[in-house]
Motif scaffolding. Sequence first.
Motif, PDB file in Angstrom:
ATOM      1  N   LEU A 266       0.867  -1.173   0.000  1.00  0.00           N
ATOM      2  CA  LEU A 266       0.000   0.000   0.000  1.00  0.00           C
ATOM      3  C   LEU A 266       0.905   1.223   0.000  1.00  0.00           C
ATOM      4  O   LEU A 266       1.830   1.309   0.822  1.00  0.00           O
ATOM      5  CB  LEU A 266      -0.892   0.025   1.247  1.00  0.00           C
ATOM      6  CG  LEU A 266      -1.753  -1.215   1.509  1.00  0.00           C
ATOM      7  CD1 LEU A 266      -2.403  -1.115   2.885  1.00  0.00           C
ATOM      8  CD2 LEU A 266      -2.816  -1.353   0.444  1.00  0.00           C
ATOM      9  N   SER A 267       0.668   2.181  -0.897  1.00  0.00           N
ATOM     10  CA  SER A 267       1.571   3.326  -1.015  1.00  0.00           C
ATOM     11  C   SER A 267       0.809   4.638  -0.932  1.00  0.00           C
ATOM     12  O   SER A 267      -0.290   4.766  -1.482  1.00  0.00           O
ATOM     13  CB  SER A 267       2.343   3.266  -2.340  1.00  0.00           C
ATOM     14  OG  SER A 267       3.173   2.121  -2.388  1.00  0.00           O
ATOM     15  N   HIS A 268       1.450   5.597  -0.258  1.00  0.00           N
ATOM     16  CA  HIS A 268       0.895   6.951  -0.170  1.00  0.00           C
ATOM     17  C   HIS A 268       1.951   7.952  -0.617  1.00  0.00           C
ATOM     18  O   HIS A 268       3.125   7.842  -0.266  1.00  0.00           O
ATOM     19  CB  HIS A 268       0.478   7.290   1.258  1.00  0.00           C
ATOM     20  CG  HIS A 268       0.009   8.709   1.420  1.00  0.00           C
ATOM     21  ND1 HIS A 268       0.869   9.761   1.730  1.00  0.00           N
ATOM     22  CD2 HIS A 268      -1.215   9.270   1.284  1.00  0.00           C
ATOM     23  CE1 HIS A 268       0.186  10.886   1.784  1.00  0.00           C
ATOM     24  NE2 HIS A 268      -1.078  10.616   1.520  1.00  0.00           N
ATOM     25  N   SER A 269       1.534   8.939  -1.401  1.00  0.00           N
ATOM     26  CA  SER A 269       2.431  10.010  -1.826  1.00  0.00           C
ATOM     27  C   SER A 269       1.787  11.345  -1.517  1.00  0.00           C
ATOM     28  O   SER A 269       0.595  11.541  -1.755  1.00  0.00           O
ATOM     29  CB  SER A 269       2.708   9.905  -3.336  1.00  0.00           C
ATOM     30  OG  SER A 269       3.489  10.991  -3.782  1.00  0.00           O
ATOM     31  N   GLY A 270       2.580  12.274  -0.995  1.00  0.00           N
ATOM     32  CA  GLY A 270       2.063  13.603  -0.710  1.00  0.00           C
ATOM     33  C   GLY A 270       2.236  13.980   0.743  1.00  0.00           C
ATOM     34  O   GLY A 270       2.771  13.222   1.563  1.00  0.00           O
ATOM     35  N   SER A 271       1.770  15.177   1.065  1.00  0.00           N
ATOM     36  CA  SER A 271       1.974  15.723   2.401  1.00  0.00           C
ATOM     37  C   SER A 271       1.132  14.994   3.440  1.00  0.00           C
ATOM     38  O   SER A 271       0.082  14.422   3.130  1.00  0.00           O
ATOM     39  CB  SER A 271       1.639  17.216   2.413  1.00  0.00           C
ATOM     40  OG  SER A 271       0.281  17.419   2.060  1.00  0.00           O
ATOM     41  N   LEU A 272       1.614  15.028   4.684  1.00  0.00           N
ATOM     42  CA  LEU A 272       0.909  14.431   5.809  1.00  0.00           C
ATOM     43  C   LEU A 272       0.767  15.470   6.909  1.00  0.00           C
ATOM     44  O   LEU A 272       1.583  16.379   7.032  1.00  0.00           O
ATOM     45  CB  LEU A 272       1.673  13.211   6.345  1.00  0.00           C
ATOM     46  CG  LEU A 272       1.803  12.019   5.390  1.00  0.00           C
ATOM     47  CD1 LEU A 272       2.767  10.991   5.966  1.00  0.00           C
ATOM     48  CD2 LEU A 272       0.441  11.392   5.134  1.00  0.00           C
ATOM     49  N   ALA A 273      -0.281  15.313   7.711  1.00  0.00           N
ATOM     50  CA  ALA A 273      -0.517  16.219   8.833  1.00  0.00           C
ATOM     51  C   ALA A 273      -1.459  15.508   9.797  1.00  0.00           C
ATOM     52  O   ALA A 273      -1.922  14.394   9.525  1.00  0.00           O
ATOM     53  CB  ALA A 273      -1.130  17.532   8.342  1.00  0.00           C
ATOM     54  N   LYS A 274      -1.752  16.168  10.907  1.00  0.00           N
ATOM     55  CA  LYS A 274      -2.640  15.535  11.877  1.00  0.00           C
ATOM     56  C   LYS A 274      -4.029  15.292  11.301  1.00  0.00           C
ATOM     57  O   LYS A 274      -4.722  14.356  11.716  1.00  0.00           O
ATOM     58  CB  LYS A 274      -2.736  16.406  13.142  1.00  0.00           C
ATOM     59  CG  LYS A 274      -1.482  16.361  14.004  1.00  0.00           C
ATOM     60  CD  LYS A 274      -1.693  17.095  15.314  1.00  0.00           C
ATOM     61  CE  LYS A 274      -0.484  16.958  16.221  1.00  0.00           C
ATOM     62  NZ  LYS A 274      -0.664  17.645  17.515  1.00  0.00           N
ATOM     63  N   ASP A 275      -4.447  16.139  10.362  1.00  0.00           N
ATOM     64  CA  ASP A 275      -5.766  15.950   9.753  1.00  0.00           C
ATOM     65  C   ASP A 275      -5.700  15.059   8.510  1.00  0.00           C
ATOM     66  O   ASP A 275      -6.730  14.788   7.894  1.00  0.00           O
ATOM     67  CB  ASP A 275      -6.384  17.307   9.391  1.00  0.00           C
ATOM     68  CG  ASP A 275      -5.580  18.045   8.336  1.00  0.00           C
ATOM     69  OD1 ASP A 275      -4.349  17.853   8.278  1.00  0.00           O
ATOM     70  OD2 ASP A 275      -6.183  18.814   7.566  1.00  0.00           O
TER      71      ASP A 275
END
Length: 453
Positions: A266-275
């Motif tokens: 499973l892959s995720h690309s992009g910014s992360l934050a608490k929301d």
Amino acid sequence: MSEFSQPTELKGFVNQRWLILSHGFNMDGRASSQTITDKMPYLLEVGIRLTVFSAITGIKDQRFPHYQYLAWGPSAFRFDFRHWIANQYGRGFIYKVLTRTVSLLLSPLIGLEKLVLGYSSQWSWALPAFIHGYRLIREGKVDLVYSTGGAWSAHLAGLWLKRVTGVRWIAEIHDPLVIRSSPADDGFAIPRNRDARFRYCLEKNIAHFADYVWWFTDGALHYAKVRNPNLNSKGNAHGFMVLPGAEPPGGLKTNKEHRYGDKLHLSHSGSLAKDRSISTILSALHSLFQKYPEARQQICINVYGAPLDALTKEALEQYHYHDVLIDHGRLEKDPLSGISGRERVVQELQKSDVLILLHGNDEWCAEYIPSKFYEYLWAGRPIWGITHRNPQLDQMLSERGAYLSHQTDKLSIEMALERIWLDWRGRQLQIPEEKPIDVRQAVATILNTISAN
């Protein structure tokens, strides 16, 4: 034959001189950059003569006049300088020494700027953009100003140029300028925060003075019209919605045959934050591992492009899943092959089994679609969308055969993950409908709207 060469009304764009105001132009992997840089070939194709003003943060374009200006405020200067040094020397020892030195020297001025003004850092780039734009307009070298962002400084410069010179001005709003707090909030209340208050006033001025203005979702356009009923009325801006789309990086095609491996990736690309946190996935994984203990050794989460957020770090410590999640960090341009960071990410995404699209949990999700969604479509892999209050995004995901969950429904997230696990184990992951949304349609919508009104 190009679709732009046929409609008679588009002939009028030949030799028009457009000034593009884009703070983050040609910044590798930046959504605010890709949204405008992907459009450039199609604008050139119809015969528009382009000039671009940007900050020094990106790579200078050679296809047309591209002028890069330093912002005049200390916080924006620090931001721009960091990216310029990274482009010149990478992010190694020289980068660390120079950026830390500049940050230290500028810290008193940055503190004073925040105390006196309180605006977001890139605001001051509007000053050089306006002065140099005014000079070009007075010399008769500009027929239309196109502000895009991203950073709202481009729109501020566009507003000043419109009011001082009367030049035609079109504005492309990436993210809502007014951030609502709840479904009952239409955004009418004047914010107390100075930056938010300035953006509130800027939206009203755009709606009044721009010739055309567009947003990227139905929700954003809806709430902008609620706050600005003068949109589309005579003498004010014509407002509409455009799906920005994306181009396949490096000519990427989606017809590669996928091979199942010994792990579900499973892959995720992009910014992360608490929301917008991977902790949502880790929590669902914990429930799955309790039901299917063997899955513990057969699932891997790959994270590209952003530091892990605080909630994800807490979840990793809580569940001890450091071996399940691999943080690849930001992929930069490969100096040997010349492949951009953006291309490298998409190549990795193509190898994945399922792509994770995190939408967030704030109210502004109703007006926002992650830009990565459009690149995910080009990767040709199944998408697992975890969305929040956005029927338009839900519909586009459903039309493409995506796995769909809602951020506030914990059970739907756990059920979707279990379904993905079972489909992978049976070698029957949902084959996505190949319906990428390219940039050509966005440019066609913009040009047809401008020429028809």
